[in-house]
Enzyme design. Structure first.
Site, short mmCIF file in Angstrom:
data_model
loop_
_atom_site.label_atom_id
_atom_site.label_comp_id
_atom_site.label_asym_id
_atom_site.label_seq_id
_atom_site.Cartn_x
_atom_site.Cartn_y
_atom_site.Cartn_z
N LYS A 74 0.87 -1.23 0.22
CA LYS A 74 -0.04 0.03 0.01
C LYS A 74 0.89 1.18 -0.01
O LYS A 74 0.55 2.16 -0.70
CB LYS A 74 -0.73 -0.02 1.04
CG LYS A 74 -2.24 -0.87 1.36
CD LYS A 74 -2.87 -0.64 2.19
CE LYS A 74 -4.43 -1.61 2.14
NZ LYS A 74 -4.04 -3.09 2.26
N GLU A 81 -3.40 6.39 7.74
CA GLU A 81 -4.06 7.52 7.07
C GLU A 81 -5.18 8.37 7.87
O GLU A 81 -5.61 7.66 8.87
CB GLU A 81 -5.10 6.63 6.09
CG GLU A 81 -3.93 6.24 4.84
CD GLU A 81 -4.88 5.61 3.85
OE1 GLU A 81 -6.05 5.35 3.89
OE2 GLU A 81 -4.23 5.36 2.67
N HIS A 131 -14.65 -4.06 8.40
CA HIS A 131 -13.83 -3.67 7.32
C HIS A 131 -14.05 -4.43 6.10
O HIS A 131 -13.08 -4.37 5.11
CB HIS A 131 -12.40 -3.48 7.42
CG HIS A 131 -12.07 -2.41 8.60
ND1 HIS A 131 -12.49 -1.21 8.54
CD2 HIS A 131 -11.77 -2.53 10.09
CE1 HIS A 131 -12.37 -0.56 9.61
NE2 HIS A 131 -11.74 -1.38 10.50
N GLU A 150 -9.81 1.04 -5.81
CA GLU A 150 -10.60 1.38 -4.90
C GLU A 150 -10.33 2.84 -4.31
O GLU A 150 -9.18 3.10 -4.22
CB GLU A 150 -10.50 0.29 -3.68
CG GLU A 150 -10.64 -1.16 -4.33
CD GLU A 150 -10.98 -2.03 -3.10
OE1 GLU A 150 -11.35 -1.59 -1.93
OE2 GLU A 150 -11.33 -3.14 -3.46
N GLU A 172 -6.45 1.94 -2.66
CA GLU A 172 -5.92 0.61 -3.01
C GLU A 172 -6.12 0.10 -4.55
O GLU A 172 -7.16 0.51 -5.06
CB GLU A 172 -5.82 -0.35 -1.90
CG GLU A 172 -6.91 -1.17 -1.79
CD GLU A 172 -7.01 -2.03 -0.75
OE1 GLU A 172 -5.69 -2.49 -0.17
OE2 GLU A 172 -7.96 -2.21 -0.35
N ASN A 224 -6.61 -3.73 -6.44
CA ASN A 224 -6.79 -5.05 -6.14
C ASN A 224 -6.37 -5.51 -7.53
O ASN A 224 -7.17 -5.41 -8.43
CB ASN A 224 -8.14 -5.48 -5.81
CG ASN A 224 -8.25 -5.50 -4.06
OD1 ASN A 224 -7.66 -5.84 -3.56
ND2 ASN A 224 -9.24 -4.40 -3.84
N ARG A 278 -6.61 -8.21 -9.20
CA ARG A 278 -7.24 -9.55 -9.66
C ARG A 278 -8.62 -8.99 -9.83
O ARG A 278 -9.27 -8.13 -9.78
CB ARG A 278 -6.94 -10.25 -8.53
CG ARG A 278 -7.53 -9.77 -7.20
CD ARG A 278 -7.65 -10.89 -5.79
NE ARG A 278 -7.82 -10.18 -4.55
CZ ARG A 278 -9.16 -10.07 -4.27
NH1 ARG A 278 -10.25 -10.07 -4.72
NH2 ARG A 278 -9.22 -9.28 -3.02
#
Length: 682
Positions: A116, A200, A235, A275, A296, A298, A300
């Site tokens: 990240k 963050e 989350h 995202e 972030e 992903n 995939r």
């Protein structure tokens, strides 16, 4: 196009890939662990290879065994599904070194987006907006705490190498920082092999909106619109929908272009999801004030990809296969359109009323509404389990994905609620009833969305069952009466001709009374049934002022559970009942409930208290013991940390007392219900 591919995953995603491959004329190879020898994904493929025992680290995470299986079966490519090895650049590189095509992005792109902190720096250079935070390499706890204070509380600690809510904690003040940091680092190390974290700013009223992107090896890249994944617990996503409600078209385009820029910045190829966290500084009714920040990527295919398929009419797995085979993207950005609205509900084996703890067990009943599987339809269920299968502690707790689409969001909501009402699961705790509450909630219906929706609406989402106790008891009594003639008929068919076996309610004079005892949650509920001389029934439920009484009518259609039409207390309803020992599972259009039938003679001696014991709420592994024997503890104090289904769970003291003895040590595996320690009362 490929002749044969190996699917390096399990469950519904393996079945999903196999279905698309079969349509394209591609043969498939499944891999499986000892626990999955009879799983549906094994039967869905043309060949299957066992790669180890049940534990993921001994099977699905063993990349060399998967490569050996691919070579032995002549597969040309490996589809990693999602999870396990799908975002592992080392495995992607190993595939390339072995002469196999990895159906996913290049190893360098996975590496760039896998951490990240590093991905944030790349996105900043590409001009993609970022949330204020610290993404540095210095992981000294004092440095991290100082950075949190610089950013300003509340902050979010996140595992640098992770995702899926693992290794993530919100911290509201400095006093709680060290404990939260230690938990995040433990969880990150256990899940991703890397304890590094980033800090963050915690965005107020945030929405989680992600953009589906696709890129090919010819320099083309597009975005396939967005999905709103704001409804989350721990989350992790609960409901996803496309398009995002209330998102201005101009903002959709800016986010899409930013997502494509992010993909181009790392030389991306294949399917991916960028995202974003979207801030609503002026509240839910001011979309013009929304601001978005990169969160972030992903690298995939995502679990929620079917909602994008539902509004675009595309098969994203087919796109993956074509791009991996070297073909250009099937459509350009200008040719992409979406229509209608789609929502996906994740059906999970978990207990919403107990902090969403994962559950295990056998699917004694698994009945689905009329639906399709793995193809675009108004109602679709993607799953990899069948009735009778076991949900084990070794893998993810998701049972299925229920996807609906409609011309409007309101129509999709109505279809989702109806489909959830027709989804009957018995044998393992699940979130179907909770999902219905969310879908029916005013906040979700009116798209007042943010990632705190479940906590914000807790009073509505965790209230009493929609089915009231008297109604549930009336259904249970009707089920008992309806099933008795069938039982008597079965006895007669086996030679029983004793007139005392008759269960028709005959009495030589007067009225006949029967007493029933049920348990509704923790409360006993008595019922008294009277059969009048004219053959009708009168039912009284409960005692005192809360009692409910009236005529009881029913009609029954037995068959794999009992379908009943019941009238009681001035209301009529349809219900399906499944008996599981003393537990009666009731399903109605209004809601579901569980009643326990109480045999007062059989349980006359069941009054011994458990006192002083503390048991594991689920199967798992002891991670840490937080107090020593002899320590005095207060009610609610953290005693131990248990890991199950890739998540940490804190075990707290149920009452004041003194720790007398620990029965397990860190690293020990425990079964659900195992006694962890003995607690002497204060």
């Amino acid at each position: 196009m490929f002749d044969k591919i190996l699917i390096a995953n399990r469950g519904e995603i393996a079945c999903r890939v196999a279905a698309t491959a079969r349509r394209l004329g591609i043969r498939t190879v499944a891999v499986y662990s000892d626990a999955d020898a009879h799983a549906r994904h094994v039967a869905a493929c043309d060949e299957a290879v066992c790669i180890g025992t049940a534990a993921p680290q001994d099977s699905y995470l063993r990349g060399e065994r998967i490569l050996d299986a691919a070579r032995a079966t002549g597969a040309q490519a490996i589809h990693p599904g999602y999870g396990f090895l799908s975002e592992n650049e080392g495995f992607a590189q190993a595939c390339a070194d072995a002469g196999l095509v990895f159906i996913g992005p290049p190893p360098a792109a996975i590496a760039a987006m896998g951490l990240k902190a590093q991905s944030k720096r790349l996105m900043e250079a590409a001009g993609v907006p970022l949330v204020p935070g610290y993404h540095g390499a210095d992981q000294d706890p004092r440095v991290l705490k100082a950075e949190a204070e610089r950013i300003g509380y509340p902050v979010l600690i996140k595992a640098s190498a992770g995702g899926g809510g693992k290794g993530m904690r919100r911290v509201d003040d400095p006093a709680a920082f060290e404990e939260a940091l230690a938990a995040c680092q433990r969880e990150a190390l256990g899940s991703f092999g890397d304890a590094a974290v980033l800090i963050e700013k915690y965005v107020q009223r945030p929405r989680h909106i992600e953009i589906q992107i696709f890129a090919d090896a010819h320099g083309n890249a597009v975005y396939l619109f967005e999905r709103d994944c704001s409804v989350q617990r721990r989350h992790q996503k609960v409901l996803e929908e496309a398009p995002a409600p209330g998102l201005p078209a101009e903002l959709r385009e800016r986010m899409g272009l930013a997502a494509v820029a992010a993909a181009r910045a790392v030389g991306y190829v294949g399917a991916g999801t960028v995202e974003f966290i979207v801030e609503q500084p002026l509240g839910y009714d001011h979309p013009e004030a929304m601001r978005f920040y990169f969160m972030e990527m992903n690298t995939r295919l995502q679990v929620e990809h079917p909602v994008t398929e539902a509004i675009t009419g595309l098969d994203l797995v087919e796109w993956q296969l074509r791009v991996a085979a070297g073909e250009p993207l099937p459509l350009s950005q200008g040719e992409l359109r979406f229509r209608g609205h789609a929502i996906e509900a994740r059906i999970c084996a978990e207990n919403p009323d107990n902090q969403f703890l994962p559950a295990t067990g056998r699917l004694h009943v698994y009945r689905k509404p009329a639906c399709s599987a793995f193809t675009v339809a108004d109602v679709r269920i993607d799953d990899g389990v069948d009735e009778g299968d076991v949900i084990s502690p070794h893998y993810d707790s998701m049972i299925a994905k229920l996807i609906v689409r409609g011309d409007t969001r309101a129509q999709a909501l109505a279809r989702l609620d109806a489909a959830l009402a027709q989804l009957h699961i018995v044998g393992v705790a699940n979130n179907v009833a909770f999902l219905r509450r969310v879908v029916r909630s005013d906040a979700f219906a009116h798209a007042r969305l943010d990632t705190a929706l479940i906590e914000r609406e807790r009073a509505a989402l965790f209230g009493p069952p929609a089915l009231h106790a008297p109604t549930a008891v009336a259904v249970a009594v009707a089920h008992t009466l309806a099933s008795e003639p069938a039982a008597a008929g079965a006895a007669a068919a086996h030679g029983g001709h004793d007139p005392w076996d008759a269960r028709d309610g005959f009495a030589s004079h007067g009225e006949r009374h029967r007493h029933f005892a049920f348990r509704w949650g923790d409360d006993p509920v008595p019922a008294r049934l009277t059969r009048r001389r004219d053959g009708t029934y009168w039912l009284a439920v409960g005692e005192g002022e809360a009692a409910c009484a009236g005529p009881l009518y029913w009609r029954a259609d037995p068959g794999g559970g009992w379908a009943l039409g019941v009238t009681f207390g001035g209301a009529s309803l349809r219900a399906t009942v499944y008996a599981e020992g003393e537990r009666l599972h009731l399903f109605t259009p209004d809601g579901a409930a569980v009643l326990v039938t109480v045999d007062e003679l059989a349980h006359a001696g069941d009054h011994a208290a458990e006192g002083g014991r503390l048991t594991a709420p689920m199967p798992g592994k002891v991670v840490a013991l937080l107090v020593q024997p002899g320590a005095a503890v207060k009610k609610g104090q953290a005693l131990a940390v248990l890991e199950a289904m890739k998540m940490e769970h804190t075990i707290t003291a149920p009452a004041d007392g003194t720790v007398a003895e620990w029965l397990y040590a860190p690293g020990d595996a425990v079964l659900e219900g195992a006694e962890l320690l003995r607690l002497s009362p204060a």
